[in-house]
Write a protein that holds these residues in place. Structure first.
Motif, PDB file in Angstrom:
ATOM      1  N   TRP A 102      -4.565  -1.268 -68.568  1.00 41.46           N
ATOM      2  CA  TRP A 102      -5.450  -2.440 -68.649  1.00 41.46           C
ATOM      3  C   TRP A 102      -5.333  -3.168 -69.984  1.00 41.46           C
ATOM      4  CZ3 TRP A 102     -10.199   0.801 -66.655  1.00 41.46           C
ATOM      5  CH2 TRP A 102      -9.944   1.184 -65.337  1.00 41.46           C
ATOM      6  N   GLU A 103      -4.501  -2.643 -70.878  1.00 41.99           N
ATOM      7  CA  GLU A 103      -4.208  -3.272 -72.166  1.00 41.99           C
ATOM      8  C   GLU A 103      -5.454  -3.499 -73.023  1.00 41.99           C
ATOM      9  OE1 GLU A 103      -1.970  -6.804 -71.412  1.00 41.99           O
ATOM     10  OE2 GLU A 103      -0.230  -5.703 -70.646  1.00 41.99           O
ATOM     11  N   LEU A 104      -6.398  -2.578 -72.939  1.00 37.15           N
ATOM     12  CA  LEU A 104      -7.579  -2.647 -73.793  1.00 37.15           C
ATOM     13  C   LEU A 104      -7.197  -2.286 -75.217  1.00 37.15           C
ATOM     14  CD1 LEU A 104     -10.715  -3.027 -73.793  1.00 37.15           C
ATOM     15  CD2 LEU A 104     -10.887  -0.530 -73.550  1.00 37.15           C
ATOM     16  N   ASN A 105      -7.846  -2.918 -76.193  1.00 33.59           N
ATOM     17  CA  ASN A 105      -7.612  -2.591 -77.594  1.00 33.59           C
ATOM     18  C   ASN A 105      -7.805  -1.092 -77.816  1.00 33.59           C
ATOM     19  OD1 ASN A 105      -8.985  -2.102 -80.449  1.00 33.59           O
ATOM     20  ND2 ASN A 105      -7.611  -3.863 -80.635  1.00 33.59           N
ATOM     21  N   ILE A 106      -6.894  -0.494 -78.563  1.00 31.24           N
ATOM     22  CA  ILE A 106      -6.878   0.961 -78.685  1.00 31.24           C
ATOM     23  C   ILE A 106      -8.118   1.493 -79.407  1.00 31.24           C
ATOM     24  CG2 ILE A 106      -5.579   1.029 -80.858  1.00 31.24           C
ATOM     25  CD1 ILE A 106      -4.011   3.424 -79.604  1.00 31.24           C
ATOM     26  N   TRP A 107      -8.648   0.722 -80.368  1.00 27.73           N
ATOM     27  CA  TRP A 107      -9.860   1.164 -81.062  1.00 27.73           C
ATOM     28  C   TRP A 107     -11.067   1.118 -80.131  1.00 27.73           C
ATOM     29  CZ3 TRP A 107      -9.356   3.637 -85.481  1.00 27.73           C
ATOM     30  CH2 TRP A 107      -8.245   3.379 -86.272  1.00 27.73           C
ATOM     31  N   LEU A 108     -11.132   0.086 -79.289  1.00 30.17           N
ATOM     32  CA  LEU A 108     -12.205   0.026 -78.304  1.00 30.17           C
ATOM     33  C   LEU A 108     -12.071   1.152 -77.286  1.00 30.17           C
ATOM     34  CD1 LEU A 108     -12.461  -3.832 -77.602  1.00 30.17           C
ATOM     35  CD2 LEU A 108     -13.974  -2.396 -79.002  1.00 30.17           C
ATOM     36  N   ALA A 109     -10.833   1.500 -76.965  1.00 34.08           N
ATOM     37  CA  ALA A 109     -10.605   2.610 -76.037  1.00 34.08           C
ATOM     38  C   ALA A 109     -11.129   3.921 -76.608  1.00 34.08           C
ATOM     39  CB  ALA A 109      -9.111   2.720 -75.729  1.00 34.08           C
ATOM     40  N   LEU A 110     -10.944   4.120 -77.915  1.00 32.23           N
ATOM     41  CA  LEU A 110     -11.472   5.329 -78.558  1.00 32.23           C
ATOM     42  C   LEU A 110     -12.990   5.377 -78.463  1.00 32.23           C
ATOM     43  CD1 LEU A 110      -9.334   5.482 -81.841  1.00 32.23           C
ATOM     44  CD2 LEU A 110      -9.083   6.909 -79.819  1.00 32.23           C
ATOM     45  N   GLY A 167       3.102   5.563 -77.262  1.00 30.27           N
ATOM     46  CA  GLY A 167       3.690   5.114 -78.511  1.00 30.27           C
ATOM     47  C   GLY A 167       3.950   3.620 -78.566  1.00 30.27           C
ATOM     48  N   ALA A 168       4.033   2.993 -77.400  1.00 30.69           N
ATOM     49  CA  ALA A 168       4.285   1.551 -77.348  1.00 30.69           C
ATOM     50  C   ALA A 168       3.006   0.720 -77.352  1.00 30.69           C
ATOM     51  CB  ALA A 168       5.106   1.215 -76.101  1.00 30.69           C
ATOM     52  N   VAL A 169       1.856   1.369 -77.334  1.00 26.77           N
ATOM     53  CA  VAL A 169       0.574   0.649 -77.314  1.00 26.77           C
ATOM     54  C   VAL A 169       0.322   0.034 -78.691  1.00 26.77           C
ATOM     55  CG1 VAL A 169      -1.927   0.920 -77.082  1.00 26.77           C
ATOM     56  CG2 VAL A 169      -0.390   2.113 -75.515  1.00 26.77           C
ATOM     57  N   PRO A 170      -0.048  -1.247 -78.766  1.00 23.58           N
ATOM     58  CA  PRO A 170      -0.339  -1.872 -80.070  1.00 23.58           C
ATOM     59  C   PRO A 170      -1.442  -1.128 -80.829  1.00 23.58           C
ATOM     60  CG  PRO A 170      -0.139  -3.544 -78.363  1.00 23.58           C
ATOM     61  CD  PRO A 170      -0.123  -2.218 -77.658  1.00 23.58           C
ATOM     62  N   GLY A 171      -1.203  -0.844 -82.085  1.00 22.23           N
ATOM     63  CA  GLY A 171      -2.181  -0.136 -82.905  1.00 22.23           C
ATOM     64  C   GLY A 171      -2.064   1.374 -82.863  1.00 22.23           C
ATOM     65  N   PHE A 172      -1.107   1.885 -82.067  1.00 26.61           N
ATOM     66  CA  PHE A 172      -0.977   3.336 -81.937  1.00 26.61           C
ATOM     67  C   PHE A 172      -0.705   3.998 -83.287  1.00 26.61           C
ATOM     68  CE2 PHE A 172       1.545   7.174 -81.369  1.00 26.61           C
ATOM     69  CZ  PHE A 172       0.795   7.887 -80.450  1.00 26.61           C
ATOM     70  N   ASP A 173       0.184   3.416 -84.074  1.00 24.69           N
ATOM     71  CA  ASP A 173       0.557   4.025 -85.352  1.00 24.69           C
ATOM     72  C   ASP A 173      -0.619   4.066 -86.329  1.00 24.69           C
ATOM     73  OD1 ASP A 173       3.130   4.472 -84.509  1.00 24.69           O
ATOM     74  OD2 ASP A 173       3.884   2.554 -85.257  1.00 24.69           O
ATOM     75  N   GLN A 174      -1.496   3.026 -86.275  1.00 26.54           N
ATOM     76  CA  GLN A 174      -2.665   3.009 -87.159  1.00 26.54           C
ATOM     77  C   GLN A 174      -3.643   4.125 -86.804  1.00 26.54           C
ATOM     78  OE1 GLN A 174      -1.369   0.315 -85.747  1.00 26.54           O
ATOM     79  NE2 GLN A 174      -0.687  -0.887 -87.526  1.00 26.54           N
ATOM     80  N   VAL A 175      -3.852   4.343 -85.518  1.00 24.89           N
ATOM     81  CA  VAL A 175      -4.766   5.407 -85.083  1.00 24.89           C
ATOM     82  C   VAL A 175      -4.145   6.783 -85.335  1.00 24.89           C
ATOM     83  CG1 VAL A 175      -6.059   6.345 -83.134  1.00 24.89           C
ATOM     84  CG2 VAL A 175      -5.764   3.875 -83.351  1.00 24.89           C
ATOM     85  N   LYS A 176      -2.833   6.867 -85.207  1.00 22.90           N
ATOM     86  CA  LYS A 176      -2.140   8.141 -85.395  1.00 22.90           C
ATOM     87  C   LYS A 176      -2.368   8.709 -86.789  1.00 22.90           C
ATOM     88  CE  LYS A 176       2.511  10.157 -85.060  1.00 22.90           C
ATOM     89  NZ  LYS A 176       2.220  11.145 -84.008  1.00 22.90           N
TER      90      LYS A 176
END
Length: 346
Positions: A102-110, A167-176
């Motif tokens: 659904w391409e939700l922002n990764i921080w919102l997903a957390l 790994g291809a999700v935008p912002g993944f590296d920042q959360v990692k």
């Protein structure tokens, strides 16, 4: 008429022997066992004490240790949570599905995954407290519900039972950086989960030993009726404990997800009993009111060292299950013996 006063009667409180005081600590047995297992595998294998070997068993212990500490707090409060293992998979799947599909922002997903976990934990607490049903039954039902939803909904949304491509999700590296990174230390590659484990163990120990809510946790686990009579907020304490366990499940789910960049629908299933075993080995009573966060962390360390030590020794992995059973029985017997000898009431 004179009244004779008995002489030689010393009414001052006697000071307990230092060894007796030490034995009263719930984590002593786990500490002795951890040292013994450490020495055994250090002497019997070559890889156990290498920097890579230490990093491996510390990482394994950290994931179990975070959950074991949360489960220990809940057990001290007199309850169980059998949905804790499935919760790690549920939260990881939520983040995976909403970001990759659904391409939700990764921080919102957390935040969404954490909110769902806390809501489930609060729901477990509400059912237990309002109905009087044993938490064993309530959370067992929650376990099966989560397990079924993990499998069915993941397959419905993705067509498979695993989430890949994180790994291809935008912002993944920042959360990692917060959940999946590592750093060098004394030649070791230390995972960030080890830092989380140490920090949460220290926090839980401080809460239990230095705060009023910590006293309340011991009180509601030992004598819930008496606790209500003296004004302890039993419902709030148990609500907080169930939500803490659920929150720990979310944290472990994130640590696993951002370390390997994938999650399966079966992640965490079956590990809830390992968390309980770690807590019991660390000195927690199944009846509540007694235990230690440090002891639970040591129990997880024992499991982590044994899990990897068996691999390093090239033994059959099936021996791990036999070891777990024996360790659980021995821990219960040792705890019983120590309490009887030291005069600590169960």
């Amino acid at each position: 008429m004179t009244v004779a006063v008995g002489a030689g009667i010393d009414e001052r409180p006697t000071r307990a022997h230092p060894l007796l005081t030490l034995l009263r600590r719930p984590e002593v047995g786990a500490l002795v066992a951890a040292v013994a297992i450490f020495l055994f595998f250090s002497l019997s294998t070559q890889a156990f004490l290498t920097p890579a070997g230490i990093s491996t068993w510390l990482y394994s212990a950290s994931l179990f240790g975070i959950m074991a500490v949360a489960v220990a707090l809940l057990m001290i409060g007199g309850e169980f949570d059998l949905s804790a293992g499935a919760m790690t998979g549920t939260t990881g799947l939520i983040v995976g599905v909403v970001t990759t599909q659904w391409e939700l922002n990764i921080w919102l997903a957390l935040v969404l995954a954490l909110a769902v976990a806390l809501l489930i934990g609060a729901g477990n607490a509400w059912v237990v407290m309002k109905t009087g049903l044993p938490s064993f039954i309530v959370t067992l039902a929650a376990f099966f519900i989560l397990q079924g939803c993990n499998l069915a909904l993941t397959k419905l949304f993705t067509g498979s039972v695993a989430i890949q491509g994180m790994g291809a999700v935008p912002g993944f590296d920042q959360v990692k950086v917060f959940f999946g990174s590592s750093f060098p230390f004394l030649g070791m590659d230390v995972k960030i989960s080890i830092v989380w484990w140490i920090a949460l163990t220290a926090l839980a120990t401080w809460v239990l030993l230095r705060t009023r809510p910590g006293n309340w946790i011991f009180a509601v686990g030992g004598q819930v009726t008496s606790s209500r009579q003296v004004g302890v907020p039993v419902f709030k304490i148990k609500l907080g404990l169930f939500m803490t366990t659920a929150g720990a499940g979310w944290l472990v789910g994130m640590l696993q997800l951002f370390d390997v960049s994938t999650v399966q629908a079966t992640t965490g299933v079956g590990q809830e009993f390992i968390y309980i075993i770690c807590a019991v080995v660390g000195g927690c009573l199944l009846t509540g009111g007694y235990g230690s966060a440090i002891g639970a962390a040591l129990g997880a360390l024992i499991y982590g060292m044994t899990l990897q030590g068996i691999v390093f020794a090239q033994w059959d992995n099936n021996w791990l299950k036999a070891f777990l059973g024996g360790m659980l029985l021995l821990a219960v017997l040792v705890n019983l013996l120590v309490r009887r000898q030291s005069g600590v009431r169960a």
